[in-house]
Design a protein around this motif. Structure first.
Motif, PDB file in Angstrom:
ATOM      1  N   GLY A  63       0.838  -1.141   0.172  1.00 45.16           N
ATOM      2  CA  GLY A  63      -0.001   0.076   0.078  1.00 45.16           C
ATOM      3  C   GLY A  63       0.961   1.348  -0.074  1.00 45.16           C
ATOM      4  N   MET A  64       0.351   2.379   0.576  1.00 39.97           N
ATOM      5  CA  MET A  64       1.081   3.597   0.220  1.00 39.97           C
ATOM      6  C   MET A  64       0.522   4.388   1.403  1.00 39.97           C
ATOM      7  SD  MET A  64       1.013   6.272  -2.991  1.00 39.97           S
ATOM      8  CE  MET A  64       1.299   4.574  -3.998  1.00 39.97           C
ATOM      9  N   VAL A  65       1.774   5.254   1.925  1.00 40.76           N
ATOM     10  CA  VAL A  65       1.483   6.116   3.033  1.00 40.76           C
ATOM     11  C   VAL A  65       1.959   7.648   2.646  1.00 40.76           C
ATOM     12  CG1 VAL A  65       2.194   6.957   5.274  1.00 40.76           C
ATOM     13  CG2 VAL A  65       1.707   4.508   4.871  1.00 40.76           C
ATOM     14  N   HIS A  66       0.920   8.462   2.739  1.00 39.12           N
ATOM     15  CA  HIS A  66       1.504   9.986   2.289  1.00 39.12           C
ATOM     16  C   HIS A  66       1.474  10.896   3.623  1.00 39.12           C
ATOM     17  CE1 HIS A  66      -0.458   8.655  -1.326  1.00 39.12           C
ATOM     18  NE2 HIS A  66       0.686   9.840  -2.074  1.00 39.12           N
ATOM     19  N   LEU A  67       2.768  11.611   3.649  1.00 36.96           N
ATOM     20  CA  LEU A  67       3.105  12.554   4.726  1.00 36.96           C
ATOM     21  C   LEU A  67       2.953  13.927   4.087  1.00 36.96           C
ATOM     22  CD1 LEU A  67       3.977  13.539   7.373  1.00 36.96           C
ATOM     23  CD2 LEU A  67       6.485  12.836   6.415  1.00 36.96           C
ATOM     24  N   LEU A  68       2.026  14.707   4.580  1.00 36.24           N
ATOM     25  CA  LEU A  68       1.798  16.176   4.130  1.00 36.24           C
ATOM     26  C   LEU A  68       1.653  16.114   2.448  1.00 36.24           C
ATOM     27  CD1 LEU A  68       4.214  17.598   6.734  1.00 36.24           C
ATOM     28  CD2 LEU A  68       1.851  17.635   6.852  1.00 36.24           C
ATOM     29  N   GLY A  69       1.009  15.158   2.134  1.00 32.44           N
ATOM     30  CA  GLY A  69       0.894  14.942   0.817  1.00 32.44           C
ATOM     31  C   GLY A  69       1.743  14.498  -0.298  1.00 32.44           C
ATOM     32  N   HIS A  70       2.819  13.923   0.298  1.00 30.69           N
ATOM     33  CA  HIS A  70       3.892  13.189  -0.421  1.00 30.69           C
ATOM     34  C   HIS A  70       4.335  11.857  -0.109  1.00 30.69           C
ATOM     35  CE1 HIS A  70       5.265  17.062  -1.948  1.00 30.69           C
ATOM     36  NE2 HIS A  70       5.290  17.595  -0.710  1.00 30.69           N
ATOM     37  N   ALA A  73       7.472   6.984   1.165  1.00 30.42           N
ATOM     38  CA  ALA A  73       8.766   6.191   0.942  1.00 30.42           C
ATOM     39  C   ALA A  73       9.691   6.836   0.035  1.00 30.42           C
ATOM     40  CB  ALA A  73       8.267   4.982   0.126  1.00 30.42           C
ATOM     41  N   HIS A  74       9.232   8.158  -0.644  1.00 28.02           N
ATOM     42  CA  HIS A  74       9.971   8.839  -1.646  1.00 28.02           C
ATOM     43  C   HIS A  74      10.766  10.042  -0.975  1.00 28.02           C
ATOM     44  CE1 HIS A  74       7.394   6.739  -4.788  1.00 28.02           C
ATOM     45  NE2 HIS A  74       8.509   5.992  -4.475  1.00 28.02           N
ATOM     46  N   LEU A  75      10.279  10.356   0.097  1.00 33.37           N
ATOM     47  CA  LEU A  75      11.032  11.727   0.952  1.00 33.37           C
ATOM     48  C   LEU A  75      12.374  11.356   1.240  1.00 33.37           C
ATOM     49  CD1 LEU A  75       8.092  12.835   3.193  1.00 33.37           C
ATOM     50  CD2 LEU A  75       8.754  13.900   1.110  1.00 33.37           C
ATOM     51  N   PRO A  76      13.187  12.333   0.977  1.00 35.86           N
ATOM     52  CA  PRO A  76      14.433  12.176   1.436  1.00 35.86           C
ATOM     53  C   PRO A  76      14.500  11.999   3.061  1.00 35.86           C
ATOM     54  CG  PRO A  76      14.208  13.983  -0.113  1.00 35.86           C
ATOM     55  CD  PRO A  76      13.007  13.535   0.389  1.00 35.86           C
ATOM     56  N   ALA A  77      15.370  11.319   3.842  1.00 30.83           N
ATOM     57  CA  ALA A  77      15.536  11.043   5.086  1.00 30.83           C
ATOM     58  C   ALA A  77      15.604  12.202   5.982  1.00 30.83           C
ATOM     59  CB  ALA A  77      16.526  10.198   5.627  1.00 30.83           C
ATOM     60  N   ARG A  78      16.188  13.387   5.533  1.00 26.97           N
ATOM     61  CA  ARG A  78      16.329  14.523   6.345  1.00 26.97           C
ATOM     62  C   ARG A  78      14.812  15.328   6.440  1.00 26.97           C
ATOM     63  NH1 ARG A  78      20.068  18.165   8.353  1.00 26.97           N
ATOM     64  NH2 ARG A  78      21.662  16.941   7.585  1.00 26.97           N
ATOM     65  N   GLN A  79      14.479  15.449   5.012  1.00 26.57           N
ATOM     66  CA  GLN A  79      13.040  16.120   5.175  1.00 26.57           C
ATOM     67  C   GLN A  79      11.763  15.448   5.780  1.00 26.57           C
ATOM     68  OE1 GLN A  79      11.668  16.779   0.863  1.00 26.57           O
ATOM     69  NE2 GLN A  79       9.479  17.225   1.679  1.00 26.57           N
ATOM     70  N   ARG A  80      11.968  13.900   5.882  1.00 34.02           N
ATOM     71  CA  ARG A  80      11.003  13.295   6.516  1.00 34.02           C
ATOM     72  C   ARG A  80      11.224  13.700   8.209  1.00 34.02           C
ATOM     73  NH1 ARG A  80      10.689   6.879   5.711  1.00 34.02           N
ATOM     74  NH2 ARG A  80      12.562   6.934   7.340  1.00 34.02           N
ATOM     75  N   ALA A  81      12.625  13.675   8.561  1.00 32.96           N
ATOM     76  CA  ALA A  81      12.859  13.579   9.838  1.00 32.96           C
ATOM     77  C   ALA A  81      12.481  15.160  10.582  1.00 32.96           C
ATOM     78  CB  ALA A  81      14.419  13.430  10.056  1.00 32.96           C
ATOM     79  N   CYS A  82      12.457  16.069   9.572  1.00 28.41           N
ATOM     80  CA  CYS A  82      11.805  17.488  10.010  1.00 28.41           C
ATOM     81  C   CYS A  82      10.624  17.626  10.008  1.00 28.41           C
ATOM     82  CB  CYS A  82      12.678  18.416   9.020  1.00 28.41           C
ATOM     83  SG  CYS A  82      14.525  18.772   9.111  1.00 28.41           S
ATOM     84  N   GLN A  83       9.872  16.834   9.176  1.00 26.04           N
ATOM     85  CA  GLN A  83       8.363  17.003   9.213  1.00 26.04           C
ATOM     86  C   GLN A  83       7.682  16.005  10.130  1.00 26.04           C
ATOM     87  OE1 GLN A  83       7.553  16.211   5.019  1.00 26.04           O
ATOM     88  NE2 GLN A  83       7.888  18.348   4.460  1.00 26.04           N
ATOM     89  N   LEU A  84       8.407  15.049  10.650  1.00 28.07           N
ATOM     90  CA  LEU A  84       7.636  13.945  11.362  1.00 28.07           C
ATOM     91  C   LEU A  84       8.676  13.553  12.527  1.00 28.07           C
ATOM     92  CD1 LEU A  84       5.427  11.077  10.202  1.00 28.07           C
ATOM     93  CD2 LEU A  84       7.362  10.716  11.911  1.00 28.07           C
TER      94      LEU A  84
END
Length: 267
Positions: A63-70, A73-84
């Motif tokens: 399946g798929m998980v979206h974080l803030l519209g993205h 699984a495709h978010l850069p690790a740093r961006q994900r760590a800043c947003q979540l």
């Protein structure tokens, strides 16, 4: 002109997870509203922690998980760590680290490679430690802290990230009632300020203070609604086999145990 509804902070689409060959989540579809506090509850083995980890991108899933519209699984690790930001169960941290050191770990996603903390990082850490009432022992090593004190420090680390989305798995573990009440104030204040808060809780009465509730059973979502809604209360009572009753007393929603007569063995 009517404004369009705010997109969800987290969205799970047909998410399934198997652990050790055993299905734990079964095709979960779920949207978590932005800027609200959502609690996840259900009986033991319902898949609550697994769902939270899947939405945090910490578990492989179909399946798929979206974080803030993205797609997470495709978010850069740093961006994900800043947003979540994440607070898990029984997290291990080196005992020789000080409280301040642990809280500063929450600022790593915001720092340049091999860069030290700046004034903004230190200010965020102070806010987090004061919010969890851990500022006064910021120079003490974790080895000198009780279980409840360590939990407050780990919460401060998650708060220091100042992420748009905060996920917490059993955050009340080891906390005494006064500090559970303090945590409740923190969660509500974060949501009031626009942070999306999602927490897995066993304490149903505490969970009922959230804005919305997700009720899980058997790896599926059986109900998702506002905590004030009667339908949510009925779903809660049903998923726990009517061993609890939701009542409002003095304006507070409470989960009260329902006694079941014991069957005495025959002589």
């Amino acid at each position: 002109m009517m404004q369009s509804a705010q997109p969800p902070a987290l969205r799970a689409e047909s998410v399934s997870v198997s652990l050790g060959g055993t299905p734990v989540l079964r095709g979960v579809d779920l949207s978590i509203a932005a800027g609200r506090w959502t609690s996840i509850v259900g009986p033991n083995g319902a898949g609550k922690s697994t769902l939270l980890k899947a939405m945090a991108g910490l578990l492989p899933c179909s399946g798929m998980v979206h974080l803030l519209g993205h797609n997470i699984a495709h978010l850069p690790a740093r961006q994900r760590a800043c947003q979540l930001a994440w607070l898990g169960q029984s997290e291990s941290v080196a005992d020789d680290l000080t409280v301040l050191d642990v809280a500063l770990l929450g600022r790593l996603p915001h720092q340049a490679w091999l860069g030290g903390p700046n004034a903004q990082d230190l200010a965020a850490v102070e806010r987090a430690l004061r919010a969890t009432q851990a500022w006064d022992w910021r120079f003490r090593p974790l080895a000198q802290l009780s279980g409840g004190e360590r939990q407050r420090v780990l919460l401060a680390r998650a708060l220091a990230v100042e992420a748009q989305v905060l996920l917490m798995d059993e955050p009340l573990a080891n906390l005494d009632p006064p500090h559970q009440a303090d945590w409740l104030c923190v969660a509500q204040s974060l949501a009031d300020a626009g942070t999306t808060v999602v927490s897995v809780l066993h304490e149903i009465t505490m969970a009922l203070h959230a804005d919305a509730m997700v009720v899980l059973a058997g790896g599926t979502v059986v109900h998702h609604g506002d905590c004030a809604d009667a339908a949510t209360h009925r779903a809660l009572e049903a998923v726990f086999d009517h061993r609890i009753a939701i009542r409002t007393i003095d304006g507070q929603r409470l989960a009260l145990p329902v006694a079941v007569p014991h069957i005495r063995p025959q002589a």
